[in-house]
Enzyme design. Structure first.
Site, mmCIF file in Angstrom:
data_model
loop_
_atom_site.group_PDB
_atom_site.id
_atom_site.type_symbol
_atom_site.label_atom_id
_atom_site.label_comp_id
_atom_site.label_asym_id
_atom_site.label_seq_id
_atom_site.Cartn_x
_atom_site.Cartn_y
_atom_site.Cartn_z
ATOM 1 N N ASP A 9 0.976 -1.132 -0.078
ATOM 2 C CA ASP A 9 -0.130 0.023 -0.045
ATOM 3 C C ASP A 9 1.143 1.180 -0.039
ATOM 4 O O ASP A 9 1.771 1.313 0.827
ATOM 5 C CB ASP A 9 -0.966 -0.006 1.295
ATOM 6 C CG ASP A 9 -1.921 1.306 1.198
ATOM 7 O OD1 ASP A 9 -1.328 2.269 0.983
ATOM 8 O OD2 ASP A 9 -3.015 0.862 1.482
ATOM 9 N N HIS A 10 1.013 2.047 -1.039
ATOM 10 C CA HIS A 10 1.861 2.887 -1.203
ATOM 11 C C HIS A 10 1.897 4.252 -0.091
ATOM 12 O O HIS A 10 3.030 4.751 0.222
ATOM 13 C CB HIS A 10 1.869 3.772 -2.646
ATOM 14 C CG HIS A 10 1.029 4.924 -2.817
ATOM 15 N ND1 HIS A 10 -0.287 4.423 -3.163
ATOM 16 C CD2 HIS A 10 1.046 5.986 -2.663
ATOM 17 C CE1 HIS A 10 -1.024 5.581 -3.325
ATOM 18 N NE2 HIS A 10 -0.190 6.499 -2.979
ATOM 19 N N HIS A 52 -5.773 2.705 1.729
ATOM 20 C CA HIS A 52 -5.095 3.958 2.095
ATOM 21 C C HIS A 52 -5.631 4.640 3.681
ATOM 22 O O HIS A 52 -4.891 4.754 4.458
ATOM 23 C CB HIS A 52 -5.296 5.097 1.075
ATOM 24 C CG HIS A 52 -4.481 4.652 -0.245
ATOM 25 N ND1 HIS A 52 -3.575 3.554 -0.508
ATOM 26 C CD2 HIS A 52 -4.927 4.900 -1.625
ATOM 27 C CE1 HIS A 52 -3.276 3.310 -1.774
ATOM 28 N NE2 HIS A 52 -3.996 4.069 -2.459
HETATM 29 C C1 BG6 Z 1 -4.036 5.198 -5.632
HETATM 30 C C2 BG6 Z 1 -5.806 5.386 -6.150
HETATM 31 O O1 BG6 Z 1 -4.239 4.230 -4.984
HETATM 32 O O2 BG6 Z 1 -3.896 6.467 -4.725
HETATM 33 C C3 BG6 Z 1 -5.900 6.708 -6.972
HETATM 34 O O3 BG6 Z 1 -6.185 4.397 -7.019
HETATM 35 C C4 BG6 Z 1 -5.411 7.857 -5.965
HETATM 36 O O4 BG6 Z 1 -7.206 6.834 -7.227
HETATM 37 C C5 BG6 Z 1 -4.131 7.749 -5.285
HETATM 38 O O5 BG6 Z 1 -5.468 9.088 -6.926
HETATM 39 C C6 BG6 Z 1 -3.622 8.860 -4.375
HETATM 40 O O6 BG6 Z 1 -2.299 8.707 -3.904
HETATM 41 P P1 BG6 Z 1 -1.548 9.980 -3.163
HETATM 42 O O7 BG6 Z 1 -0.203 9.298 -2.939
HETATM 43 O O8 BG6 Z 1 -1.489 10.933 -4.441
HETATM 44 O O9 BG6 Z 1 -2.565 10.215 -2.182
#
Ligand code: BG6
Length: 503
Positions: free
Chosen positions: A189-190, A252
């Site tokens: 999960d990034h 997230h």
């Molecule tokens: C991704 C979603 O996992 O996370 C996207 O699929 C979203 O829709 C993105 O825009 C948001 O990531 P961050 O790091 O820009 O908040």
């Protein structure tokens, strides 16, 4: 986890095998992150990258494509020597799960490559593919013995989404676990690659002053906001079958929520931390569908302007069904049923095409109990918030009341701000460096375990079911560039609370 300021150990020699190497994720994030690790000397001494694609591609073609991607997406100036060293270890192989023989061929090509590069047999398989390919690829890797850990480690990295609801997540986990052990699966999960997100644990458990008040006695409620300015753009087809809730919440937003709400782990190791995270997600009160409707708001954006960008109606986006009932905004009220949090609402909101990009966790403390200052009634005192934010700036902010200078006791709210960039000089990164490095050293503390993935889906399932049944009824339109549907405010005002303002 990478530990700044301490010597970091180099990972064991290994092969890094990327499925979907021609795709966006590999070019935009995985390769630039590998480049950053190479530039900071954190790749193994003996290392090779094997790019797997369907449809033949020569090594030269793959190199040229990855190099082009790196020039476009690198987060720091590209040092040609480092890039050359990284790309000279890249080879292309062809494998398609629909053609099992191609995996047998790949298995022998991989062995040859390992012998030539002296990497031994440690292998990290990175599945940068659409989710439908996770199982077919893993089945072939297992069938051909490429995942068997006979004296070497063999790991497999999977990107979200891990299923699309509770049943599909359970199915995916169960099928994967027939092929590999849990310790071999790294579910990315990034959000866990973000510094501030990792810092939540340090803030809570490396300081003595927060934990004693981190509970229902002192905290009134918690707000978690992940607002995005961008619309759905070219992802219409994916997004229309996904929606804001599936796309952001069980992954997230729940990562943020679990780090803020978990009990202290007995040790800072993967088992203890992941167990506490799973426990707190499992303690989210399961709502009936009726309660879920009462405790949620979903919206869909209509056309509008965000700065100079014109955003068209969600339903007019390419590949979105006309009249679609998919939500681009979701707000939920959740309760955690445990001793620490009983009665403390967690309000979560996320959406696309909103006024600003903002990611924050705001912890609202209870008001001072007694109106001691005659000229400022207690309800006019500024609110005590501790705000942990990753967007627009990474940092932590504390809001409190102070006396306005002068002969009378006038009180005003002020902010004490810590910003990462003021204290630490960190090279810009993709956010994937720590995660990839951790995978190579076998530290899965920042990766999701099967039980927490399932606990996350379990908590959102009533909302998914209730919204599906309701269809378009109850879907609130909002204008692109605003702060979300008006109804999201009512979710808090009926509890005598309000969302923090965006600006
Ligand atoms: C991704 C979603 O996992 O996370 C996207 O699929 C979203 O829709 C993105 O825009 C948001 O990531 P961050 O790091 O820009 O908040």
């Amino acid at each position: 986890m990478m530990t700044n300021g301490h010597a970091q150990k180099k990972p064991d020699p290994c092969s890094f095998i990327i499925f979907g190497v021609t795709g966006d994720l590999a070019h935009r994030l995985v390769i630039p992150a590998l480049y950053n690790l190479a530039a900071t000397n954190l790749l193994p001494d003996r290392f090779c990258i094997v790019g797997v694609a369907r449809g033949g591609m020569s090594n030269e073609e793959l190199n040229a494509s990855l190099m082009k991607g790196l020039r476009q997406f690198a987060t720091r100036p590209v040092d040609e020597t480092v890039a050359k060293r990284l790309f000279e270890c890249v080879t292309a192989v062809e494998a398609d799960p629909k053609d099992p023989d191609s995996f047998d061929k790949m298995a022998s090509e991989l062995k040859e490559r390992e012998a030539a590069r002296g990497t031994g047999g440690n292998r990290l398989f990175y599945l940068a593919t659409p989710p439908g390919a996770f199982l077919p690829i893993t089945k072939q890797l297992a069938r051909t013995g490429m995942l068997a850990e006979n004296g070497y480690w063999r790991r497999i990295v999977i990107e979200k989404p891990f299923g699309t609801d509770l049943d599909s997540a359970r199915h995916l986990n169960a099928e994967l676990l027939k092929l590999v052990d849990e310790h071999q699966i790294y579910r990315i999960d990034h959000y866990l690659g973000k510094e501030t997100v990792q810092n939540i644990l340090v803030l809570r458990f490396a300081n003595g002053m927060f934990e004693p008040i981190w509970n229902r006695n002192h905290i009134d409620h918690i707000q978690i906001t992940v607002d995005e300015k961008l619309g759905v753009g070219h992802r219409g087809s994916f997004y229309d079958s996904t929606g804001a809730l599936r796309d952001m919440v069980p992954n997230h937003l729940f990562q943020l929520m679990s780090l803020v709400a978990m009990e202290p782990p007995i040790r800072f190791d993967a088992h203890s931390v992941r167990t506490e995270k799973a426990n707190v997600l499992a303690a989210i009160q399961l709502q009936s569908e009726q309660e879920a409707l009462h405790n949620s708001v979903r919206g869909q954006y209509r056309g509008g302007n965000i700065g100079d960008t014109v955003i068209e109606d969600y339903c007019k986006t390419t590949d979105v069904k006309p009249g679609s009932a998919t939500e681009t905004y979701a707000a939920l009220k959740l309760i955690i049923d445990n001793w620490r949090w009983a009665g403390v609402p967690f309000y979560l909101r996320t959406g696309k095409a909103l006024a600003a990009k903002r990611t924050e966790i705001a912890i609202k403390f209870k008001q001072a109990p007694f109106a001691m200052f005659r000229d400022t009634p207690i309800d006019q005192l500024s609110q005590n918030y501790l705000v942990i934010s990753t967007e627009p700036t990474e940092g932590i902010e504390l809001q409190f009341n102070t006396k306005v200078p002068g002969p009378t006791i006038d009180i005003d709210g002020v902010e004490m701000k810590f910003r990462y960039k003021d204290y630490f000089k960190a090279e810009p990164s993709t956010g994937y460096e720590t995660l990839i490095y951790d995978c190579m050293i076998g530290d899965n503390i920042l990766f999701q375990r099967a039980d927490s993935v399932e606990a996350g889906w379990q908590a959102v399932q009533p909302f998914l079911d209730a919204w599906k049944k309701a269809g378009g009824a109850g879907l609130q339109p909002y204008k692109a560039g605003c702060e979300g549907p008006e109804a999201a405010n009512a979710l808090l005002t009926r509890d005598g609370r309000s969302w923090r303002k965006l600006s």
